[in-house]
Write a protein that holds these residues in place. Structure first.
Motif, short mmCIF file in Angstrom:
data_model
loop_
_atom_site.label_atom_id
_atom_site.label_comp_id
_atom_site.label_asym_id
_atom_site.label_seq_id
_atom_site.Cartn_x
_atom_site.Cartn_y
_atom_site.Cartn_z
N HIS A 24 0.82 -1.21 0.00
CA HIS A 24 0.00 0.00 0.00
C HIS A 24 0.86 1.26 0.00
CE1 HIS A 24 -3.05 -2.88 1.38
NE2 HIS A 24 -3.93 -2.00 0.93
N SER A 25 0.31 2.30 -0.60
CA SER A 25 0.97 3.61 -0.61
C SER A 25 1.07 4.16 0.80
CB SER A 25 0.16 4.58 -1.48
OG SER A 25 0.65 5.90 -1.35
N ASN A 26 2.15 4.86 1.07
CA ASN A 26 2.32 5.59 2.33
C ASN A 26 2.10 7.09 2.14
OD1 ASN A 26 2.89 3.41 3.95
ND2 ASN A 26 5.06 3.46 3.49
N GLN A 27 1.53 7.46 1.01
CA GLN A 27 1.36 8.87 0.68
C GLN A 27 -0.03 9.36 1.12
OE1 GLN A 27 2.72 9.70 -3.41
NE2 GLN A 27 3.53 7.60 -3.39
N SER A 28 -0.06 10.49 1.79
CA SER A 28 -1.33 11.03 2.27
C SER A 28 -2.28 11.35 1.12
CB SER A 28 -1.11 12.27 3.14
OG SER A 28 -0.45 13.28 2.41
N LYS A 29 -1.74 11.69 -0.05
CA LYS A 29 -2.61 11.98 -1.20
C LYS A 29 -3.42 10.75 -1.63
CE LYS A 29 0.72 11.18 -4.94
NZ LYS A 29 1.44 11.82 -6.04
N HIS A 30 -3.02 9.56 -1.18
CA HIS A 30 -3.75 8.32 -1.48
C HIS A 30 -4.61 7.87 -0.30
CE1 HIS A 30 -0.28 7.57 -4.46
NE2 HIS A 30 -1.28 8.16 -5.08
N GLY A 31 -4.74 8.71 0.71
CA GLY A 31 -5.59 8.39 1.85
C GLY A 31 -4.88 7.80 3.04
N LYS A 32 -3.57 7.67 2.98
CA LYS A 32 -2.80 7.14 4.11
C LYS A 32 -2.82 8.16 5.24
CE LYS A 32 0.46 4.96 6.48
NZ LYS A 32 -0.03 4.33 7.66
N GLY A 33 -3.07 7.67 6.44
CA GLY A 33 -3.06 8.52 7.62
C GLY A 33 -2.59 7.70 8.80
N ARG A 34 -2.47 8.33 9.93
CA ARG A 34 -2.03 7.61 11.13
C ARG A 34 -3.03 6.50 11.44
NH1 ARG A 34 0.97 9.95 16.06
NH2 ARG A 34 1.08 8.09 17.33
N GLY A 35 -2.56 5.27 11.35
CA GLY A 35 -3.41 4.11 11.62
C GLY A 35 -4.38 3.78 10.50
N ILE A 36 -4.26 4.45 9.35
CA ILE A 36 -5.17 4.22 8.22
C ILE A 36 -4.34 3.88 6.99
CG2 ILE A 36 -6.90 5.24 6.70
CD1 ILE A 36 -7.52 7.21 9.00
#
Length: 86
Positions: free
Chosen positions: A18-30
């Motif tokens: 999975h992407s670790n980029q916030s632009k792809h919806g990654k967040g703390r614990g998400i």
């Protein structure tokens, strides 16, 4: 199966990273959505995720692997109908 889209490994460690980029919806614990996965082996996945690379290089490698993964799935007719194209 799809080989690692960074180093070419084709072994049991290859998975959807999975992407670790916030632009792809990654967040703390998400985690990012499953549409933002790249076919990577364990070694490449860890190299990208564990900070061994600059953030810019990690993003560049992951983005390339993700684009290739998507292209392979689409070319093989494996991208599911009704799922947005990343």
């Amino acid at each position: 199966t799809i080989s690692c889209q960074h180093c070419g490994a084709n072994d049991v460690t290859v998975c959807g990273a999975h992407s670790n980029q916030s632009k792809h919806g990654k967040g703390r614990g998400i985690k990012a959505s499953d549409i933002y996965c790249a076919s990577l082996c364990w070694n490449c996945h860890m190299m990208i995720d564990q900070g061994e690379l600059s953030r810019e290089l990690a993003i560049e490698i992951w983005d390339y692997a993700h684009n290739r993964t998507f292209e392979i799935l689409a070319m093989r007719g494996l991208w599911p109908d009704g799922i947005p194209v990343p």
